[in-house]
Motif scaffolding. Structure first.
Motif, short mmCIF file in Angstrom:
data_model
loop_
_atom_site.label_atom_id
_atom_site.label_comp_id
_atom_site.label_asym_id
_atom_site.label_seq_id
_atom_site.Cartn_x
_atom_site.Cartn_y
_atom_site.Cartn_z
N ILE A 136 0.83 -1.21 0.00
CA ILE A 136 0.00 0.00 0.00
C ILE A 136 0.86 1.26 0.00
O ILE A 136 0.58 2.25 -0.68
CB ILE A 136 -0.96 -0.03 1.21
N GLY A 137 1.95 1.20 0.76
CA GLY A 137 2.87 2.35 0.77
C GLY A 137 3.47 2.59 -0.60
O GLY A 137 3.65 3.75 -1.03
N ALA A 138 3.77 1.52 -1.31
CA ALA A 138 4.34 1.68 -2.66
C ALA A 138 3.31 2.24 -3.63
O ALA A 138 3.66 2.96 -4.59
CB ALA A 138 4.85 0.33 -3.16
N ILE A 139 2.05 1.94 -3.40
CA ILE A 139 1.01 2.46 -4.29
C ILE A 139 0.86 3.96 -4.10
O ILE A 139 0.78 4.73 -5.09
CB ILE A 139 -0.33 1.74 -4.04
N PHE A 140 0.82 4.41 -2.85
CA PHE A 140 0.60 5.84 -2.60
C PHE A 140 1.89 6.64 -2.83
O PHE A 140 1.95 7.47 -3.71
CB PHE A 140 0.07 6.07 -1.19
N GLU A 141 2.85 6.43 -2.00
CA GLU A 141 4.10 7.16 -2.14
C GLU A 141 5.25 6.21 -1.82
O GLU A 141 5.30 5.62 -0.75
CB GLU A 141 4.13 8.37 -1.19
N LYS A 142 6.15 6.05 -2.75
CA LYS A 142 7.23 5.10 -2.58
C LYS A 142 8.21 5.55 -1.49
O LYS A 142 8.86 4.72 -0.86
CB LYS A 142 7.99 4.93 -3.91
N ASP A 143 8.36 6.84 -1.31
CA ASP A 143 9.30 7.32 -0.31
C ASP A 143 8.69 7.41 1.08
O ASP A 143 9.35 7.85 2.02
CB ASP A 143 9.87 8.68 -0.72
N ARG A 144 7.44 7.06 1.24
CA ARG A 144 6.77 7.10 2.54
C ARG A 144 6.08 5.73 2.81
O ARG A 144 4.86 5.61 2.70
CB ARG A 144 5.74 8.21 2.59
N PRO A 145 6.83 4.74 3.15
CA PRO A 145 6.24 3.41 3.37
C PRO A 145 5.39 3.34 4.63
O PRO A 145 4.58 2.45 4.77
CB PRO A 145 7.47 2.50 3.49
N TRP A 146 5.56 4.29 5.53
CA TRP A 146 4.79 4.24 6.77
C TRP A 146 3.30 4.46 6.55
O TRP A 146 2.46 4.12 7.36
CB TRP A 146 5.32 5.28 7.77
N VAL A 147 2.96 5.08 5.39
CA VAL A 147 1.54 5.29 5.09
C VAL A 147 0.81 3.95 4.96
O VAL A 147 -0.29 3.76 5.48
CB VAL A 147 1.38 6.13 3.80
N GLY A 148 1.46 3.04 4.28
CA GLY A 148 0.87 1.71 4.14
C GLY A 148 0.73 1.01 5.49
O GLY A 148 -0.26 0.32 5.76
N ALA A 149 1.74 1.19 6.37
CA ALA A 149 1.66 0.56 7.70
C ALA A 149 0.49 1.11 8.50
O ALA A 149 -0.24 0.37 9.18
CB ALA A 149 2.98 0.78 8.44
#
Length: 212
Positions: free
Chosen positions: A138-151
């Protein structure tokens, strides 16, 4: 001995011979006393051995009384020892059976605990890997440089799902318990109407009508 017996018998039949034999009888008194001779009884069996006479007297005076008290007590002691041994054997067998059962239960309990720990570890690892993979995806879908979003998204979804499941389960259990309780008292009221013609609710309403 036979000649003396015959002479005595002849002396009893002839008075003259009795007087003539008086001296001989006096002189032979000592010898007659030694051998235990009796003219009146004929001293039958005078030649028996002392052991035979003692055996006859012993057999005539006593009788076979069976086992002696010592032997009877010994037999009782043997029986008691036998009963004690059998009782000890029975109790020991029962105790050993209980010990084996407890030991088997302990072994199976230990195996169950180990299996539960292993299963928990496996499930926990699988869940962590799954959630971690979802978070990274999910983090890669939204923003690759912000993986914490997916978490964050995955965490919120998981917590929301757990909360919803717990709430739904509690309501389901509560409704089930309530229905069972209501059914229980409805069955009792039905039994009361069958057995007594009315139930607690009818009696309460009747009492309330009288008081009003």
């Amino acid at each position: 001995m036979d000649a003396r017996v015959k002479s005595r018998v002849a002396a009893y039949g002839d008075p003259a011979a009795q007087q003539g034999a008086a001296g001989a009888g006096a002189s032979g008194a000592g010898a007659g006393a030694d051998v235990g001779y009796s003219a009146s009884l004929g001293n039958i069996g005078m030649g028996d051995e002392p052991g035979e006479a003692g055996a006859r007297s012993g057999s005539g005076n006593g009788s076979d009384t069976g086992d002696s008290p010592a032997e009877a007590f010994k037999e009782v002691g043997n029986r008691i020892a036998e009963v004690k041994e059998f009782a000890s054997y029975y109790v020991g067998a029962k105790l050993d059976g209980i010990k084996v059962t407890v030991r088997n239960v302990g072994i199976y309990a230990a195996l169950g605990i180990v299996g539960l720990i292993a299963a928990s570890a496996i499930i926990t690892t699988s869940v962590v890997l799954l959630l971690g993979g979802l978070a990274w995806g999910i983090g890669a879908i939204f923003e690759k440089d912000r993986p914490w979003v997916g978490a964050i998204v995955v965490g919120l979804l998981v917590l929301g799902g757990l909360a919803g499941g717990i709430i739904f389960g509690m309501k389901k259990l509560t409704n089930t318990f309530r229905k069972q309780l209501v059914q229980k008292y409805e069955n009792r009221q039905r039994d009361q109407r069958i057995n007594f013609g009315e139930d607690v609710r009818g009696r309460r309403e009747e009492s309330a009508g009288r008081t009003s």
